[in-house]
Design a protein around this motif. Sequence first.
Motif, PDB file in Angstrom:
ATOM      1  N   UNK A   1       1.013  -1.339  -0.001  1.00  0.00           N
ATOM      2  CA  UNK A   1      -0.068  -0.040   0.080  1.00  0.00           C
ATOM      3  C   UNK A   1       1.078   1.219   0.052  1.00  0.00           C
ATOM      4  N   UNK A   2       0.445   2.348  -0.844  1.00  0.00           N
ATOM      5  CA  UNK A   2       1.025   3.694  -0.441  1.00  0.00           C
ATOM      6  C   UNK A   2       0.789   4.145   0.676  1.00  0.00           C
ATOM      7  N   UNK A   3      -0.217   4.001   1.186  1.00  0.00           N
ATOM      8  CA  UNK A   3      -0.852   4.723   2.713  1.00  0.00           C
ATOM      9  C   UNK A   3      -1.901   3.641   3.161  1.00  0.00           C
ATOM     10  N   UNK A   4      -1.969   3.811   4.496  1.00  0.00           N
ATOM     11  CA  UNK A   4      -3.261   2.959   4.877  1.00  0.00           C
ATOM     12  C   UNK A   4      -4.425   3.958   5.559  1.00  0.00           C
ATOM     13  N   UNK A   5      -3.866   5.173   5.645  1.00  0.00           N
ATOM     14  CA  UNK A   5      -5.004   6.272   6.221  1.00  0.00           C
ATOM     15  C   UNK A   5      -5.244   7.327   5.162  1.00  0.00           C
ATOM     16  N   UNK A   6      -6.621   7.670   5.033  1.00  0.00           N
ATOM     17  CA  UNK A   6      -7.510   7.021   5.861  1.00  0.00           C
ATOM     18  C   UNK A   6      -8.037   5.910   5.379  1.00  0.00           C
ATOM     19  N   UNK A   7      -7.686   5.461   4.066  1.00  0.00           N
ATOM     20  CA  UNK A   7      -7.906   4.140   3.772  1.00  0.00           C
ATOM     21  C   UNK A   7      -6.901   3.615   2.768  1.00  0.00           C
ATOM     22  N   UNK A   8      -6.858   2.392   2.581  1.00  0.00           N
ATOM     23  CA  UNK A   8      -5.461   1.862   1.935  1.00  0.00           C
ATOM     24  C   UNK A   8      -5.640   2.282   0.374  1.00  0.00           C
ATOM     25  N   UNK A   9      -4.316   2.661  -0.184  1.00  0.00           N
ATOM     26  CA  UNK A   9      -4.202   2.896  -1.620  1.00  0.00           C
ATOM     27  C   UNK A   9      -3.122   2.333  -2.236  1.00  0.00           C
ATOM     28  N   UNK A  10      -3.352   1.711  -3.358  1.00  0.00           N
ATOM     29  CA  UNK A  10      -2.091   1.158  -4.075  1.00  0.00           C
ATOM     30  C   UNK A  10      -1.952   1.839  -5.410  1.00  0.00           C
ATOM     31  N   UNK A  11      -0.757   1.731  -5.923  1.00  0.00           N
ATOM     32  CA  UNK A  11      -0.322   2.265  -7.160  1.00  0.00           C
ATOM     33  C   UNK A  11      -0.381   1.175  -8.242  1.00  0.00           C
ATOM     34  N   UNK A  12      -1.319   1.576  -9.302  1.00  0.00           N
ATOM     35  CA  UNK A  12      -1.536   0.600 -10.612  1.00  0.00           C
ATOM     36  C   UNK A  12      -1.257   1.366 -11.779  1.00  0.00           C
ATOM     37  N   UNK A  13      -1.231   0.539 -12.781  1.00  0.00           N
ATOM     38  CA  UNK A  13      -1.207   0.895 -14.133  1.00  0.00           C
ATOM     39  C   UNK A  13      -2.453   0.794 -14.883  1.00  0.00           C
ATOM     40  N   UNK A  14      -2.982   2.031 -15.345  1.00  0.00           N
ATOM     41  CA  UNK A  14      -4.366   1.865 -15.949  1.00  0.00           C
ATOM     42  C   UNK A  14      -3.965   2.195 -17.749  1.00  0.00           C
ATOM     43  N   UNK A  15      -3.972   1.162 -18.339  1.00  0.00           N
ATOM     44  CA  UNK A  15      -3.618   1.223 -19.801  1.00  0.00           C
ATOM     45  C   UNK A  15      -2.388   1.927 -19.923  1.00  0.00           C
ATOM     46  N   UNK A  16      -1.336   1.675 -19.043  1.00  0.00           N
ATOM     47  CA  UNK A  16       0.073   2.132 -18.969  1.00  0.00           C
ATOM     48  C   UNK A  16       0.000   3.451 -18.233  1.00  0.00           C
ATOM     49  N   UNK A  17      -1.050   4.105 -17.731  1.00  0.00           N
ATOM     50  CA  UNK A  17      -1.029   5.301 -16.995  1.00  0.00           C
ATOM     51  C   UNK A  17      -0.938   5.112 -15.580  1.00  0.00           C
ATOM     52  N   UNK A  18      -0.060   5.724 -14.647  1.00  0.00           N
ATOM     53  CA  UNK A  18       0.053   5.474 -13.454  1.00  0.00           C
ATOM     54  C   UNK A  18      -1.260   6.084 -12.711  1.00  0.00           C
ATOM     55  N   UNK A  19      -1.650   5.330 -11.898  1.00  0.00           N
ATOM     56  CA  UNK A  19      -3.255   5.636 -11.039  1.00  0.00           C
ATOM     57  C   UNK A  19      -2.815   5.221  -9.448  1.00  0.00           C
ATOM     58  N   UNK A  20      -3.575   5.863  -8.645  1.00  0.00           N
ATOM     59  CA  UNK A  20      -3.535   5.546  -7.337  1.00  0.00           C
ATOM     60  C   UNK A  20      -5.111   5.136  -6.916  1.00  0.00           C
ATOM     61  N   UNK A  21      -5.362   3.868  -6.483  1.00  0.00           N
ATOM     62  CA  UNK A  21      -6.584   3.501  -6.367  1.00  0.00           C
ATOM     63  C   UNK A  21      -6.955   3.147  -4.980  1.00  0.00           C
ATOM     64  N   UNK A  22      -8.035   3.628  -4.451  1.00  0.00           N
ATOM     65  CA  UNK A  22      -8.433   3.302  -3.384  1.00  0.00           C
ATOM     66  C   UNK A  22      -8.886   1.593  -3.068  1.00  0.00           C
ATOM     67  N   UNK A  23      -8.588   1.141  -1.991  1.00  0.00           N
ATOM     68  CA  UNK A  23      -9.144  -0.275  -1.985  1.00  0.00           C
ATOM     69  C   UNK A  23     -10.628  -0.098  -1.050  1.00  0.00           C
ATOM     70  N   UNK A  24     -11.717  -0.781  -1.479  1.00  0.00           N
ATOM     71  CA  UNK A  24     -13.102  -0.444  -0.910  1.00  0.00           C
ATOM     72  C   UNK A  24     -13.776  -1.836  -1.164  1.00  0.00           C
ATOM     73  N   UNK A  25     -14.185  -2.729  -0.150  1.00  0.00           N
ATOM     74  CA  UNK A  25     -15.193  -3.445  -0.224  1.00  0.00           C
ATOM     75  C   UNK A  25     -16.428  -3.358  -0.595  1.00  0.00           C
ATOM     76  N   UNK A  26     -16.789  -1.861  -0.152  1.00  0.00           N
ATOM     77  CA  UNK A  26     -18.334  -1.249  -0.507  1.00  0.00           C
ATOM     78  C   UNK A  26     -18.545  -0.867  -1.813  1.00  0.00           C
ATOM     79  N   UNK A  27     -17.504  -0.894  -2.717  1.00  0.00           N
ATOM     80  CA  UNK A  27     -17.621  -0.622  -4.391  1.00  0.00           C
ATOM     81  C   UNK A  27     -17.756  -1.886  -4.888  1.00  0.00           C
TER      82      UNK A  27
END
Length: 425
Positions: free
Chosen positions: A144-170
């Motif tokens: 994770x990049x951060x755990x607060x206030x929610x966990x976030x990971x870095x991914x690649x979206x069609x080659x573009x860097x993106x920070x995505x929140x992890x959320x079981x509510x979505x």
Amino acid sequence: MGVVNDEHDRYRKENRANTTSDEATAQQHFLAGRFSKSAAIYEQLCSSLPERLDIRARLGYLSLLANDLDAAVKHLSQAINLGHRSRRTLTRLADAYYRMGRLGSAAYCYQRLDREGLAGTLAVMQDIDIYQFSHSDVSVDIPWLTAAPLPVIEVQINGRTANMVLDTGAGDTVIDTRLAIDAGIRLGGKEHREFAGGMPAEVTYGHLEQLLMNSFEVRDIPVQVIDIPHSLADWFPYLPIHGILGTGLFAHFTTTLDYHNKTLRLAGSGTTIEPQNENNTPDHLPVPGQAGAPLWLAENQLLLTCADLPTLEQGLWFLDSGMTGGAFAVPGTSVESLGLVEDRSDTFVGTGGGGTVHGHKLHAEWLRLDRLRRDNPNGVMLDTFPLEHSYGFAIQGLIGHDLLHDAILTLDFPAMQLLLTPVDN
């Protein structure tokens, strides 16, 4: 001859009384969220009363909740084809087809439900095998990049860097509009949807060709594209947020949200999660198939499980790890019956997909989910909670992020089990 008729009539009356009693019991279990017990009775009723299409439709719905998609499609489609043409039954059939990746069939159902934006997008994608992995023996750890206030990971979206929140509510993967355009995500139809707290937002459906997490690639993912609310972005002042990864992705793996080691683990259905033996990590990390709390997936991939309060054993709760500010949340109508203490002087403002969510603080003696019990957890009384009776059974409230901190949450979707391991026993 009269004696035979009397005995036959008595048998028919007794059989009808037994059937009525069984159906009432099955309905009681269903309303209370005891789905396994309800399904066992409805299975018997469906065999003995094949003409009762409403019972077959209910059995299909219970199969959908258990994520048994073949059985769900079988029962729901038979009920519809034989004349049980309710909007709810068609919605559940559409959801089953969608989860199976049968997008053409799902598109046909959604079109009949007047959801043209989603139907048109899925129709274009119907010849694509969605959620394709770069290798079958999946076992990947993403820090994770951060755990607060929610966990976030870095991914690649069609080659573009993106920070995505992890959320079981979505449910589906959510992408911010600006990134979707920059990354060339194929956009389709639009519609208005309701998110947390009943907040509306306009959604554009799309086709994400490549999601890269470390070296692990997932191809051809249906996504929702929205303008990420400013209120959500404000939670991460030093980290731009580009979207949300939710249950739609997690359900294709055995997914572990390790709040102690700040790691997302994805494992294939046949992969054993090896126990770790570090200083503060328990040796009894969950293994797929091990006993735990039940998992259920309602429509729109709403993740449900069972938890305990002092006044309620095994109540049905929506597992929404994206809700911060409380370990749990309940509607105002349930506060008194659940024996909770409300603090009207302390207000709560949270964030959902459609914007801010308002409520007041609550206090409970304790709350338990699987192996984890929190004493004196803070909760939230929601001003509105549309999910309470929206699915035909009672949902007590939400289990939120604050219950999960410094614990290890495993969502074993092949076994439909949840395992929540406290690090500090």
